[in-house]
Design a protein around this motif. Sequence first.
Motif, short mmCIF file in Angstrom:
data_model
loop_
_atom_site.label_atom_id
_atom_site.label_comp_id
_atom_site.label_asym_id
_atom_site.label_seq_id
_atom_site.Cartn_x
_atom_site.Cartn_y
_atom_site.Cartn_z
N PRO A 450 0.82 -1.23 0.00
CA PRO A 450 0.00 0.00 0.00
C PRO A 450 0.85 1.26 0.00
O PRO A 450 0.33 2.34 -0.29
CB PRO A 450 -0.83 -0.15 1.28
N ALA A 451 2.14 1.15 0.26
CA ALA A 451 2.99 2.34 0.28
C ALA A 451 3.32 2.84 -1.12
O ALA A 451 3.71 4.00 -1.29
CB ALA A 451 4.27 2.04 1.06
N ILE A 452 3.21 1.98 -2.14
CA ILE A 452 3.55 2.37 -3.52
C ILE A 452 2.26 2.67 -4.27
O ILE A 452 1.33 1.86 -4.26
CB ILE A 452 4.32 1.24 -4.23
N PRO A 453 2.15 3.83 -4.91
CA PRO A 453 0.93 4.18 -5.66
C PRO A 453 0.66 3.19 -6.79
O PRO A 453 1.58 2.63 -7.38
CB PRO A 453 1.22 5.59 -6.18
N CYS A 454 -0.61 3.01 -7.08
CA CYS A 454 -1.01 2.04 -8.12
C CYS A 454 -0.49 2.45 -9.49
O CYS A 454 -0.11 1.61 -10.30
CB CYS A 454 -2.53 1.92 -8.13
N ARG A 455 -0.48 3.76 -9.79
CA ARG A 455 -0.04 4.22 -11.10
C ARG A 455 1.42 3.86 -11.34
O ARG A 455 1.80 3.42 -12.45
CB ARG A 455 -0.25 5.71 -11.22
N LEU A 456 2.27 4.00 -10.32
CA LEU A 456 3.68 3.66 -10.49
C LEU A 456 3.87 2.16 -10.66
O LEU A 456 4.70 1.70 -11.46
CB LEU A 456 4.48 4.16 -9.28
N VAL A 457 3.09 1.37 -9.94
CA VAL A 457 3.19 -0.09 -10.07
C VAL A 457 2.75 -0.52 -11.48
O VAL A 457 3.38 -1.40 -12.10
CB VAL A 457 2.35 -0.78 -8.99
N ALA A 458 1.67 0.09 -12.01
CA ALA A 458 1.18 -0.28 -13.34
C ALA A 458 2.22 0.03 -14.41
O ALA A 458 2.46 -0.77 -15.33
CB ALA A 458 -0.13 0.44 -13.63
N GLN A 459 2.87 1.18 -14.32
CA GLN A 459 3.90 1.53 -15.30
C GLN A 459 5.11 0.61 -15.18
O GLN A 459 5.71 0.22 -16.20
CB GLN A 459 4.31 3.00 -15.11
N ARG A 460 5.46 0.26 -13.95
CA ARG A 460 6.61 -0.64 -13.75
C ARG A 460 6.33 -2.02 -14.33
O ARG A 460 7.20 -2.64 -14.99
CB ARG A 460 6.92 -0.73 -12.26
N VAL A 461 5.14 -2.54 -14.11
CA VAL A 461 4.80 -3.86 -14.65
C VAL A 461 4.73 -3.82 -16.17
O VAL A 461 5.15 -4.77 -16.86
CB VAL A 461 3.48 -4.36 -14.04
N LYS A 462 4.21 -2.73 -16.75
CA LYS A 462 4.14 -2.62 -18.20
C LYS A 462 5.53 -2.61 -18.82
O LYS A 462 5.78 -3.27 -19.83
CB LYS A 462 3.36 -1.36 -18.58
N ASP A 463 6.45 -1.86 -18.20
CA ASP A 463 7.83 -1.85 -18.71
C ASP A 463 8.49 -3.22 -18.53
O ASP A 463 9.32 -3.63 -19.35
CB ASP A 463 8.64 -0.79 -17.97
N LEU A 464 8.10 -3.92 -17.47
CA LEU A 464 8.65 -5.24 -17.25
C LEU A 464 8.21 -6.22 -18.32
O LEU A 464 8.99 -7.06 -18.79
CB LEU A 464 8.24 -5.73 -15.86
N LEU A 465 6.94 -6.13 -18.75
CA LEU A 465 6.42 -7.05 -19.77
C LEU A 465 6.95 -6.72 -21.16
O LEU A 465 7.35 -7.62 -21.91
CB LEU A 465 4.90 -7.02 -19.77
N LYS A 466 6.96 -5.44 -21.52
CA LYS A 466 7.38 -5.05 -22.86
C LYS A 466 8.89 -5.05 -23.02
O LYS A 466 9.42 -5.33 -24.11
CB LYS A 466 6.83 -3.67 -23.21
N GLY A 467 9.62 -4.75 -21.96
CA GLY A 467 11.05 -4.65 -22.08
C GLY A 467 11.47 -3.32 -22.69
O GLY A 467 10.65 -2.44 -22.99
N GLN A 468 12.77 -3.17 -22.90
CA GLN A 468 13.29 -1.93 -23.45
C GLN A 468 13.29 -1.99 -24.97
O GLN A 468 13.88 -2.88 -25.57
CB GLN A 468 14.72 -1.69 -22.93
N GLY A 469 12.63 -1.03 -25.58
CA GLY A 469 12.60 -0.97 -27.05
C GLY A 469 11.74 -2.05 -27.67
O GLY A 469 12.23 -2.84 -28.50
N PHE A 470 10.47 -2.13 -27.28
CA PHE A 470 9.57 -3.11 -27.90
C PHE A 470 9.40 -2.76 -29.38
O PHE A 470 9.13 -1.61 -29.73
CB PHE A 470 8.21 -3.11 -27.19
N PRO A 471 9.56 -3.71 -30.30
CA PRO A 471 9.61 -3.38 -31.73
C PRO A 471 8.26 -2.96 -32.27
O PRO A 471 7.20 -3.31 -31.74
CB PRO A 471 10.10 -4.69 -32.37
N ASP A 472 8.34 -2.18 -33.37
CA ASP A 472 7.13 -1.77 -34.11
C ASP A 472 6.85 -2.66 -35.31
O ASP A 472 5.70 -2.75 -35.75
CB ASP A 472 7.28 -0.32 -34.59
#
Length: 590
Positions: A450-472
């Motif tokens: 509960p100490a970490i805001p939901c918006r920051l957790v959602a962005q962190r998980v999205k970056d974790l799934l897509k990785g760096q430089g998801f291709p187009d």
Amino acid sequence: MRPQGLQLLLLLLLATWASVSAQAVATLAVPTEDLNSTEASPATLGPSPTPTTLGTSRPQKPPGPRPSPVTDVAALCVCDLSPAQCDVNCCCDPDCSSEDFSVFSACSVPVVTGDSHFCSQKAAIYFLNFTANPPQRVFKLVDQINPSIFCIHTTNYKPALSFINPEVPDENSFDRWMKTSEGFTSNVEADVSFTAKSDASHTTKYEYGAPLQASAASPHPFLRFPSPLTSALCTDNNPAAFLVNQAVKCTRSVNLEQCEEMEALRMDYYSSPMILRAPNSLTQVPITVQSITVQSLNKTLTRLEDKGPRLPSLNGSGHDSICINVVLEVKYSLTYTDAGEVTGAGLSLLLGTLSRATVPLQQKFEISFIQQNTRPVALSGNPGYLVGLPLVAGLQPRKGSAIIQSTNRYGQLTVLRSTAEQDCLVADGLRTPVLFGYNMQTGCQLRLSPAIPCRLVAQRVKDLLKGQGFPDFVAPFGNSRAQDVLDWVPVHFITHAPTVTDSCQLPVALVIEVKWTKYGSLLNPQARIVNVTANLISSAFPQPQAGSQRTIVVSTAVTFVDVSAPAVAGFRARPTINARLPFDFFFPFA
């Protein structure tokens, strides 16, 4: 036009029309035969009216002989497909009896004719007489008149009535065929047309497909690349072509007792030629032996440190004799520049032992070209993808620009890698490549606080799934070029989020679906990617209470779907006849 001339033209047209009409409507008096009868009276045509003309009449030339039929239509049966067995509804099948004809519903082939281009020809007509009890088959042989004015009435070239058997080259006529041919052709993957030597005498650089010239001291004016031509036998006079990578196999007839005298079995036969740096150049490029590998009779390979010449040698006598140091494989590696010049030539050889059990000998020849000061780029297929190789993907920074790819071919399209700890924070940055044809599923666990805001957790998980430089974009083939943007397949990124409010919506899964199809020939289909979809799935979670934690599972999945349509064999289109009439065809009417 004068009135008298107009009357003459009208009378001539009327007489011609009456002659054609009389032939077209002539009644064919042919008696109907019974079930077992094979005789038929040919129909006779009545006399056609003779046109009358004003003035002095010219004597008409007697008509020439009509072409005799080549095919006996009475004995021709195109629906007789089963030998020694009656085919259903095939009224011309000689294997059918009267009992068979009585149960037929119709004749599948009612009319059998010969060449339809003749003005008069025989026609075999079959039909069923259902008024008889039992029903009977009726056969007629009639003279069929072609009403078209564009028909063959007389013939003066009898061989044109049938197909002429083509002359097949044999051992006696092969030399004559080679002299009449205009150039060299090779039964390899590349279709190269070699230019004549006179055309290459004025060029200062090698062009694509041009034969590689050798020095005057060489036994042949070109670098020889043995290949199979009209058969599987090796032809040594085939020249190597510039920038044409080839890999062929051919068979060579060998007399084991004379193996020491055959040039094609010696390694110096392939290493001695000197290649000209450019066409008609004085600079010569020697062929350097890079490696020599020896293969024994039990297929054991040994790399030799000594790169000196090794000649074939016959050991033993009689049935147990063997010949060692025989060339089995030849691999040329040539280096070239942008100016169309050859700067280096390497040679790798595979020598082996030849016995009577391995005669005739099968040899393999390869040649490849590498541009100077460049590094070869690994491909995921050529052209289609190969199973187990990474997908080729990249980014497009702006619309209309080329595709930008990572130098790490295993890092262009990746997914989350599973770890032993199953902790998403530990797995951050650890990726595994998407390999063609391999369905994968990975995942990890994430603790919500509960100490970490939901918006920051959602962005962190999205970056974790897509990785760096998801291709187009993803390349359709394993060898697609980055500048051919229109050929690349876009990645459709779709987000699935619930409509629930007052909750924390977090991405929990990334599902990548790759659709591919078999492309090209039925004998050698190539894997081609036609669609890529990435689905980011989110779920709603209640906000954790103070002092409590919630654990969620984050996963990724990759699925390859074969969407190939059923293969349909293709056939060549029927040839068309583009005929032109002579300029005076309508004389004197035009």
